[in-house]
Design an enzyme around this catalytic site. Sequence first.
Site, PDB file in Angstrom:
ATOM      1  CE  LYS A  31      -2.372   1.612   3.749  1.00  0.00           C
ATOM      2  NZ  LYS A  31      -2.182   3.077   3.792  1.00  0.00           N
ATOM      3  CG  ASP A  58      -4.681   4.496   1.546  1.00  0.00           C
ATOM      4  OD1 ASP A  58      -5.825   4.947   1.370  1.00  0.00           O
ATOM      5  OD2 ASP A  58      -4.156   4.400   2.673  1.00  0.00           O
ATOM      6  CE  LYS A  60      -7.610   6.828   3.910  1.00  0.00           C
ATOM      7  NZ  LYS A  60      -6.172   6.520   3.794  1.00  0.00           N
ATOM      8  CG  ASP A  63     -11.772  17.283  -6.331  1.00  0.00           C
ATOM      9  OD1 ASP A  63     -12.659  18.081  -6.693  1.00  0.00           O
ATOM     10  OD2 ASP A  63     -10.586  17.610  -6.172  1.00  0.00           O
ATOM     11  CB  THR A 122     -10.546   4.055  11.979  1.00  0.00           C
ATOM     12  OG1 THR A 122      -9.331   4.249  11.273  1.00  0.00           O
ATOM     13  CG2 THR A 122     -11.336   2.947  11.330  1.00  0.00           C
ATOM     14  NE  ARG A 213       1.933   2.351  13.131  1.00  0.00           N
ATOM     15  CZ  ARG A 213       1.063   3.104  13.782  1.00  0.00           C
ATOM     16  NH1 ARG A 213       1.499   4.054  14.585  1.00  0.00           N
ATOM     17  NH2 ARG A 213      -0.233   2.923  13.635  1.00  0.00           N
TER      18      ARG A 213
END
Length: 238
Positions: A31, A58, A60, A63, A122, A213
Amino acid sequence: MDQLIVALDVDTAAEARALADALRGAVGAFKIGSRLFTSHGPNIVEQLVARGDRVFLDLKFHDIPNTVAGAVAAATRLGVWMVNVHAAGGTAMMRAAIDAARDEATRRSTRPPLVIAVTMLTSLGESNLAEVGFAGSMNQGVERLARLAHTAGLDGVVASPQEIALIRRSCGQPFTIVTPGIRAADEDRGDQTRTMSAAEALSEGATYLVVGRPIIAAPDPRKAAERIAAATGTQPAS
Ligand code: C5P
Protein backbone atom coordinates in the site's frame (compact mmCIF):
# COMPACT_ATOMS: atom_id res chain seq x y z
CA MET A 1 -0.09 -14.68 2.35
CA ASP A 2 -2.07 -13.21 -0.55
CA GLN A 3 -4.55 -11.45 1.72
CA LEU A 4 -1.87 -9.45 3.48
CA ILE A 5 -1.29 -5.87 2.26
CA VAL A 6 1.75 -4.13 3.73
CA ALA A 7 1.52 -0.35 4.25
CA LEU A 8 4.78 1.18 3.00
CA ASP A 9 4.51 4.11 5.41
CA VAL A 10 8.07 5.37 4.95
CA ASP A 11 9.55 8.64 3.71
CA THR A 12 11.97 7.54 1.02
CA ALA A 13 11.69 5.52 -2.15
CA ALA A 14 14.85 3.64 -1.13
CA GLU A 15 13.21 2.45 2.10
CA ALA A 16 10.06 1.47 0.21
CA ARG A 17 12.04 -0.52 -2.37
CA ALA A 18 14.08 -2.24 0.34
CA LEU A 19 10.92 -3.28 2.18
CA ALA A 20 9.29 -4.51 -1.01
CA ASP A 21 12.42 -6.50 -1.88
CA ALA A 22 12.45 -8.05 1.60
CA LEU A 23 8.74 -8.92 1.56
CA ARG A 24 8.11 -9.93 -2.06
CA GLY A 25 6.62 -13.41 -2.19
CA ALA A 26 5.60 -13.39 1.48
CA VAL A 27 2.76 -10.85 1.16
CA GLY A 28 0.02 -10.11 -1.35
CA ALA A 29 0.37 -6.37 -2.03
CA PHE A 30 1.95 -3.08 -1.01
CA LYS A 31 0.00 0.00 0.00
CA ILE A 32 1.34 3.40 -1.04
CA GLY A 33 -0.35 6.25 0.77
CA SER A 34 -0.22 10.02 0.72
CA ARG A 35 3.04 10.19 2.70
CA LEU A 36 5.22 8.29 0.23
CA PHE A 37 3.27 9.48 -2.81
CA THR A 38 3.63 13.14 -1.86
CA SER A 39 7.38 12.67 -1.47
CA HIS A 40 8.06 10.55 -4.52
CA GLY A 41 5.03 10.71 -6.80
CA PRO A 42 4.16 8.05 -9.33
CA ASN A 43 7.77 6.86 -9.80
CA ILE A 44 7.75 4.55 -6.83
CA VAL A 45 4.39 3.10 -7.93
CA GLU A 46 5.75 2.45 -11.42
CA GLN A 47 8.89 0.83 -10.03
CA LEU A 48 6.96 -1.63 -7.90
CA VAL A 49 4.44 -2.38 -10.65
CA ALA A 50 7.36 -3.02 -13.04
CA ARG A 51 8.67 -5.61 -10.59
CA GLY A 52 5.34 -7.39 -10.68
CA ASP A 53 4.04 -6.17 -7.31
CA ARG A 54 0.38 -5.50 -6.65
CA VAL A 55 0.03 -1.88 -5.51
CA PHE A 56 -2.88 -0.44 -3.53
CA LEU A 57 -2.79 3.32 -4.18
CA ASP A 58 -4.31 4.71 -0.98
CA LEU A 59 -4.91 8.36 -1.87
CA LYS A 60 -8.60 8.47 -0.81
CA PHE A 61 -9.81 10.67 -3.67
CA HIS A 62 -12.65 13.03 -2.70
CA ASP A 63 -13.48 15.69 -5.29
CA ILE A 64 -16.02 16.46 -8.01
CA PRO A 65 -16.80 13.44 -10.23
CA ASN A 66 -14.87 14.70 -13.27
CA THR A 67 -11.69 15.26 -11.26
CA VAL A 68 -11.93 11.92 -9.45
CA ALA A 69 -12.54 10.16 -12.78
CA GLY A 70 -9.34 11.72 -14.12
CA ALA A 71 -7.37 10.68 -11.06
CA VAL A 72 -8.65 7.09 -11.18
CA ALA A 73 -7.89 6.90 -14.91
CA ALA A 74 -4.34 8.07 -14.13
CA ALA A 75 -4.03 5.42 -11.39
CA THR A 76 -5.22 2.81 -13.91
CA ARG A 77 -2.51 3.92 -16.34
CA LEU A 78 0.05 3.43 -13.55
CA GLY A 79 -1.07 -0.19 -13.37
CA VAL A 80 -2.21 -0.18 -9.74
CA TRP A 81 -4.19 -3.16 -8.45
CA MET A 82 -6.44 -1.20 -6.10
CA VAL A 83 -7.34 2.46 -5.57
CA ASN A 84 -9.72 4.20 -3.20
CA VAL A 85 -12.10 7.15 -2.89
CA HIS A 86 -14.21 8.59 -0.05
CA ALA A 87 -17.79 7.26 -0.07
CA ALA A 88 -18.85 10.67 1.28
CA GLY A 89 -18.08 12.04 -2.21
CA GLY A 90 -21.47 10.57 -3.19
CA THR A 91 -22.94 8.21 -5.74
CA ALA A 92 -22.10 10.24 -8.86
CA MET A 93 -18.47 10.55 -7.78
CA MET A 94 -18.17 6.83 -7.02
CA ARG A 95 -19.81 5.87 -10.33
CA ALA A 96 -17.44 8.21 -12.17
CA ALA A 97 -14.52 6.50 -10.40
CA ILE A 98 -15.50 2.94 -11.29
CA ASP A 99 -16.44 3.90 -14.86
CA ALA A 100 -13.09 5.64 -15.33
CA ALA A 101 -11.21 2.56 -14.08
CA ARG A 102 -13.10 0.26 -16.45
CA ASP A 103 -12.97 2.58 -19.48
CA GLU A 104 -9.26 3.26 -19.10
CA ALA A 105 -8.51 -0.44 -18.60
CA THR A 106 -10.54 -1.34 -21.69
CA ARG A 107 -8.63 1.27 -23.72
CA ARG A 108 -5.36 -0.27 -22.59
CA SER A 109 -6.53 -3.90 -22.71
CA THR A 110 -5.62 -4.38 -19.05
CA ARG A 111 -7.55 -5.37 -15.96
CA PRO A 112 -9.21 -2.45 -14.15
CA PRO A 113 -8.03 -1.79 -10.60
CA LEU A 114 -10.36 -2.64 -7.75
CA VAL A 115 -12.04 0.62 -6.70
CA ILE A 116 -12.99 0.71 -3.05
CA ALA A 117 -14.37 3.38 -0.70
CA VAL A 118 -13.44 4.72 2.70
CA THR A 119 -16.61 4.97 4.80
CA MET A 120 -15.77 6.79 8.04
CA LEU A 121 -12.16 7.51 8.95
CA THR A 122 -11.33 5.38 11.97
CA SER A 123 -9.65 8.38 13.55
CA LEU A 124 -13.12 9.90 14.02
CA GLY A 125 -14.90 8.97 17.23
CA GLU A 126 -18.65 9.11 17.97
CA SER A 127 -18.11 12.56 19.49
CA ASN A 128 -16.67 13.96 16.22
CA LEU A 129 -19.63 12.93 14.06
CA ALA A 130 -21.93 15.82 14.95
CA GLU A 131 -19.02 18.21 14.50
CA VAL A 132 -18.69 17.22 10.82
CA GLY A 133 -22.45 17.10 10.28
CA PHE A 134 -23.19 13.37 10.50
CA ALA A 135 -26.42 12.45 12.31
CA GLY A 136 -26.66 9.06 14.01
CA SER A 137 -24.09 6.64 15.34
CA MET A 138 -20.78 5.57 13.84
CA ASN A 139 -22.21 2.16 12.90
CA GLN A 140 -25.19 3.76 11.15
CA GLY A 141 -22.84 6.04 9.22
CA VAL A 142 -20.54 3.19 8.24
CA GLU A 143 -23.46 1.00 7.15
CA ARG A 144 -25.08 3.79 5.13
CA LEU A 145 -21.85 4.69 3.32
CA ALA A 146 -20.92 1.03 2.70
CA ARG A 147 -24.36 0.41 1.13
CA LEU A 148 -23.97 3.56 -0.96
CA ALA A 149 -20.60 2.30 -2.24
CA HIS A 150 -22.12 -1.12 -2.96
CA THR A 151 -25.09 0.38 -4.81
CA ALA A 152 -22.77 2.67 -6.81
CA GLY A 153 -21.04 -0.48 -8.07
CA LEU A 154 -17.76 -0.15 -6.18
CA ASP A 155 -15.75 -3.28 -5.48
CA GLY A 156 -15.62 -2.82 -1.73
CA VAL A 157 -14.72 -0.66 1.25
CA VAL A 158 -12.02 -0.04 3.81
CA ALA A 159 -13.34 -0.86 7.28
CA SER A 160 -12.12 -1.06 10.84
CA PRO A 161 -12.12 -4.58 12.30
CA GLN A 162 -15.22 -3.79 14.37
CA GLU A 163 -17.22 -2.95 11.25
CA ILE A 164 -16.47 -6.04 9.16
CA ALA A 165 -19.41 -8.17 10.29
CA LEU A 166 -21.91 -5.31 9.92
CA ILE A 167 -20.73 -4.53 6.37
CA ARG A 168 -20.59 -8.19 5.36
CA ARG A 169 -24.22 -8.56 6.57
CA SER A 170 -25.47 -5.51 4.67
CA CYS A 171 -23.43 -5.81 1.48
CA GLY A 172 -23.03 -9.59 1.19
CA GLN A 173 -20.59 -11.30 -1.17
CA PRO A 174 -18.73 -10.62 -3.35
CA PHE A 175 -17.71 -7.33 -1.73
CA THR A 176 -14.10 -6.62 -0.85
CA ILE A 177 -13.50 -5.55 2.75
CA VAL A 178 -10.01 -4.20 3.43
CA THR A 179 -9.18 -3.95 7.11
CA PRO A 180 -6.40 -2.01 8.85
CA GLY A 181 -6.03 -1.92 12.65
CA ILE A 182 -4.55 -5.42 12.82
CA ARG A 183 -2.59 -6.26 15.97
CA ALA A 184 -1.80 -9.46 17.85
CA ALA A 185 -3.34 -9.46 21.34
CA ASP A 186 0.02 -8.88 23.05
CA GLU A 187 1.33 -6.32 20.55
CA ASP A 188 1.86 -2.55 20.91
CA ARG A 189 -1.21 -0.88 19.37
CA GLY A 190 0.43 2.47 18.72
CA ASP A 191 -2.33 4.95 17.81
CA GLN A 192 -4.76 2.21 16.72
CA THR A 193 -7.44 1.84 19.38
CA ARG A 194 -9.97 -0.69 18.08
CA THR A 195 -7.79 -3.56 16.90
CA MET A 196 -8.23 -7.25 16.09
CA SER A 197 -5.79 -10.04 15.35
CA ALA A 198 -5.34 -11.12 11.73
CA ALA A 199 -7.10 -14.44 12.40
CA GLU A 200 -10.08 -12.73 14.06
CA ALA A 201 -10.44 -10.19 11.23
CA LEU A 202 -10.43 -12.95 8.60
CA SER A 203 -12.99 -14.96 10.52
CA GLU A 204 -15.21 -11.84 10.78
CA GLY A 205 -15.19 -11.70 6.97
CA ALA A 206 -12.30 -9.41 5.97
CA THR A 207 -11.01 -9.99 2.42
CA TYR A 208 -7.63 -8.26 2.87
CA LEU A 209 -5.69 -7.09 5.91
CA VAL A 210 -3.55 -3.93 5.90
CA VAL A 211 -0.59 -4.10 8.26
CA GLY A 212 2.01 -1.37 8.65
CA ARG A 213 4.21 -0.94 11.70
CA PRO A 214 4.05 -4.52 13.05
CA ILE A 215 5.83 -5.52 9.82
CA ILE A 216 7.77 -2.50 8.57
CA ALA A 217 9.16 -1.55 11.99
CA ALA A 218 10.07 -5.15 12.90
CA PRO A 219 13.76 -6.11 13.05
CA ASP A 220 13.04 -8.72 10.36
CA PRO A 221 9.97 -7.60 8.33
CA ARG A 222 9.74 -10.85 6.36
CA LYS A 223 9.70 -12.95 9.53
CA ALA A 224 7.04 -10.66 11.00
CA ALA A 225 4.87 -11.12 7.87
CA GLU A 226 5.39 -14.88 7.97
CA ARG A 227 4.41 -14.96 11.65
CA ILE A 228 1.14 -13.18 10.84
CA ALA A 229 0.44 -15.61 8.00
CA ALA A 230 1.23 -18.58 10.24
CA ALA A 231 -1.11 -17.26 12.94
CA THR A 232 -3.96 -17.28 10.42
CA GLY A 233 -3.08 -20.71 9.08
CA THR A 234 -2.66 -19.40 5.51
CA GLN A 235 0.10 -20.04 3.01
CA PRO A 236 2.77 -17.55 1.91
CA ALA A 237 1.83 -15.55 -1.22
CA SER A 238 2.57 -17.24 -4.51
O1 C5P B 1 1.01 0.73 11.16
P1 C5P B 1 -0.41 0.27 11.04
O2 C5P B 1 -0.57 -1.23 10.95
O3 C5P B 1 -1.32 0.89 12.10
O4 C5P B 1 -0.85 0.87 9.62
C1 C5P B 1 -2.16 0.82 9.16
C2 C5P B 1 -2.23 1.47 7.82
O5 C5P B 1 -3.58 1.52 7.42
C3 C5P B 1 -1.71 2.90 7.77
O6 C5P B 1 -1.17 3.12 6.46
C4 C5P B 1 -2.95 3.73 7.94
O7 C5P B 1 -2.85 4.99 7.32
C5 C5P B 1 -3.98 2.87 7.21
N1 C5P B 1 -5.36 3.08 7.63
C6 C5P B 1 -5.79 2.96 8.93
N2 C5P B 1 -7.10 3.16 9.23
C7 C5P B 1 -7.96 3.49 8.26
C8 C5P B 1 -7.54 3.61 6.94
C9 C5P B 1 -6.22 3.39 6.66
O8 C5P B 1 -5.00 2.64 9.82
N3 C5P B 1 -9.23 3.65 8.55
